[in-house]
Design an enzyme around this catalytic site. Structure first.
Site, mmCIF file in Angstrom:
data_model
loop_
_atom_site.group_PDB
_atom_site.id
_atom_site.type_symbol
_atom_site.label_atom_id
_atom_site.label_comp_id
_atom_site.label_asym_id
_atom_site.label_seq_id
_atom_site.Cartn_x
_atom_site.Cartn_y
_atom_site.Cartn_z
ATOM 1 N N TYR A 1 0.897 -20.154 -15.882
ATOM 2 C CA TYR A 1 0.163 -19.407 -14.857
ATOM 3 C C TYR A 1 0.072 -17.939 -15.220
ATOM 4 C CZ TYR A 1 4.460 -17.330 -12.893
ATOM 5 O OH TYR A 1 5.612 -16.605 -12.716
ATOM 6 N N ARG B 1 2.532 -41.069 -14.299
ATOM 7 C CA ARG B 1 3.742 -40.288 -14.568
ATOM 8 C C ARG B 1 4.529 -40.884 -15.730
ATOM 9 N NH1 ARG B 1 9.028 -39.867 -14.054
ATOM 10 N NH2 ARG B 1 9.889 -37.777 -13.726
ATOM 11 N N ARG C 1 -2.275 -13.443 -22.842
ATOM 12 C CA ARG C 1 -0.977 -14.106 -22.653
ATOM 13 C C ARG C 1 -1.177 -15.566 -22.253
ATOM 14 N NH1 ARG C 1 3.166 -11.305 -18.605
ATOM 15 N NH2 ARG C 1 1.648 -12.030 -17.076
ATOM 16 N N HIS D 1 6.985 -39.095 -19.108
ATOM 17 C CA HIS D 1 7.356 -37.869 -19.815
ATOM 18 C C HIS D 1 6.516 -37.701 -21.079
ATOM 19 C CE1 HIS D 1 10.787 -38.272 -17.172
ATOM 20 N NE2 HIS D 1 11.264 -37.107 -17.569
ATOM 21 N N LYS E 1 5.107 -18.214 -19.789
ATOM 22 C CA LYS E 1 5.017 -18.068 -18.328
ATOM 23 C C LYS E 1 4.695 -19.415 -17.693
ATOM 24 C CE LYS E 1 3.020 -14.689 -15.067
ATOM 25 N NZ LYS E 1 4.255 -14.272 -14.439
ATOM 26 N N GLU F 1 16.194 -9.714 -17.573
ATOM 27 C CA GLU F 1 15.067 -9.215 -16.778
ATOM 28 C C GLU F 1 15.327 -9.582 -15.329
ATOM 29 O OE1 GLU F 1 11.321 -11.235 -17.526
ATOM 30 O OE2 GLU F 1 12.351 -13.090 -18.041
HETATM 31 N N1 PDD Z 1 5.917 -12.275 -12.193
HETATM 32 N N2 PDD Z 1 9.433 -11.352 -15.721
HETATM 33 C C1 PDD Z 1 9.243 -12.442 -14.959
HETATM 34 C C2 PDD Z 1 10.277 -13.519 -14.981
HETATM 35 C C3 PDD Z 1 8.082 -12.553 -14.172
HETATM 36 O O1 PDD Z 1 7.878 -13.648 -13.426
HETATM 37 C C4 PDD Z 1 7.132 -11.501 -14.170
HETATM 38 C C5 PDD Z 1 5.862 -11.578 -13.369
HETATM 39 C C6 PDD Z 1 7.387 -10.369 -14.982
HETATM 40 C C7 PDD Z 1 6.414 -9.222 -15.068
HETATM 41 O O2 PDD Z 1 5.210 -9.640 -15.676
HETATM 42 P P1 PDD Z 1 3.837 -8.873 -15.402
HETATM 43 O O3 PDD Z 1 4.097 -7.414 -15.650
HETATM 44 O O4 PDD Z 1 2.903 -9.448 -16.399
HETATM 45 O O5 PDD Z 1 3.459 -9.144 -13.985
HETATM 46 C C8 PDD Z 1 8.537 -10.345 -15.748
HETATM 47 C C9 PDD Z 1 4.698 -12.529 -11.473
HETATM 48 C C10 PDD Z 1 4.118 -11.309 -10.881
HETATM 49 C C11 PDD Z 1 4.942 -13.643 -10.476
HETATM 50 O O6 PDD Z 1 5.518 -14.638 -10.874
HETATM 51 O O7 PDD Z 1 4.528 -13.522 -9.332
#
Ligand code: PDD
Length: 276
Positions: A33, A100, A52, A102, A148, A181
């Site tokens: 996403y 479904r 990304r 895996h 992501k 983070e």
């Molecule tokens: N989150 N680290 C994590 C684990 C994140 O989920 C996000 C973003 C960031 C910052 O990424 P960016 O600067 O590209 O938004 C860092 C989004 C906003 C969310 O899941 O809602």
């Protein structure tokens, strides 16, 4: 603002938007996403988000549902249809729907969904002025946090644990108390007027806002070191802050109940917020 969603080529009322119960995003979190800011009706840092998304799809072997130019057109069409000015565009691509199993079936068609919801970016100024509290939480995520994916259970639980400590964000740490983070943000310190943020690795998401702030800092002559820091470093730092699309440069004024810096967002944090 009407609430309209995009589902695999069609724009429809959000209330009617559906994906198949056997979609692999739903069954296996087999999906990626993006969250992109809409400011004054325009997509902020859009090429970086598309880049990304493309990279993540390719890392997981999910075919791109649309070429970048077509995705661009559809995203803009949805933003316009929603008459969105200050909003968040959410894009999700799953590997598709199938019985479904895996094991990944051949020839699945990826599912592309997009939603737009109003977001009070002006209201972020209040948050930026006040700052937030964060709480450290053990990082229980998988080994590819640079991708992501919608597999956010560990992030969700970490943020719930932080909330129980009256903190707005969790800082995810390993056994050595090294900060990776936040639950949904990147983490930063200010030491001797310079920025410190963990280097890119499989342990963190390469935040679009992280890159934007690095660029801004460099342009403003603020020193930047991409290196690891611990909770002890954070407690001793002059300032701390987080960045993300939804928390663009928000000061951290408390960590695990202890005040950071002066207990208010520091001068460097405020300067970066203003530059942004
Ligand atoms: N989150 N680290 C994590 C684990 C994140 O989920 C996000 C973003 C960031 C910052 O990424 P960016 O600067 O590209 O938004 C860092 C989004 C906003 C969310 O899941 O809602």
């Amino acid at each position: 603002m009407p609430r309209l969603a995009y589902v695999s080529g069609r724009i429809m009322p959000l209330a009617d938007a559906r994906v198949h119960i056997e979609d692999r995003g739903h069954q296996f979190a087999d999906a990626v996403y993006e969250v992109c800011a809409v400011l004054n009706g325009r997509l902020f840092d859009w090429p970086q988000h598309v880049a990304r998304l493309t990279r993540n799809l390719s890392a997981l072997g999910i075919p791109a549902p649309l070429a970048p130019a077509a995705l661009d057109a559809q995203a803009r069409r949805l933003v316009a249809a929603n008459r969105a000015t200050e909003a968040l565009l959410y894009i999700q691509v799953s590997r598709g729907a199938g019985p479904r199993n895996h094991v990944i079936a051949p020839k699945l068609r990826p599912t592309l969904t997009m939603t737009v919801r109003p977001f009070d970016f002006a209201g972020r100024k209040t948050l930026q002025a006040k700052g937030i509290a964060v709480a450290s939480v053990n990082d229980q995520r998988w080994g590819r946090c640079d991708i992501k994916t919608v597999g956010l259970l560990a992030n969700v639980l970490a943020k719930a644990a932080a909330k129980a400590e009256q903190a707005a964000e969790a800082w995810l740490v390993d056994e050595a108390e090294v900060v990776a983070e936040g639950g949904s943000t990147n983490a930063w310190l200010v030491e001797h007027c310079g920025l410190v943020t963990p280097p890119l690795s499989a342990r963190i998401l390469p935040g679009v806002m992280r890159a934007t702030v690095l660029r801004l800092a460099q342009g403003a002559g603020i020193a930047v070191a991409e290196r690891h820091f611990t909770l002890t470093d954070a407690h001793a730092a002059d300032e701390a802050f987080v960045t993300s699309t939804t928390m663009p440069v928000v000061g951290v004024v408390k960590l695990d109940g202890r005040t950071i810096g002066g207990g208010v967002p520091g001068a460097v944090t405020q300067r970066l917020g203003a530059l942004l």
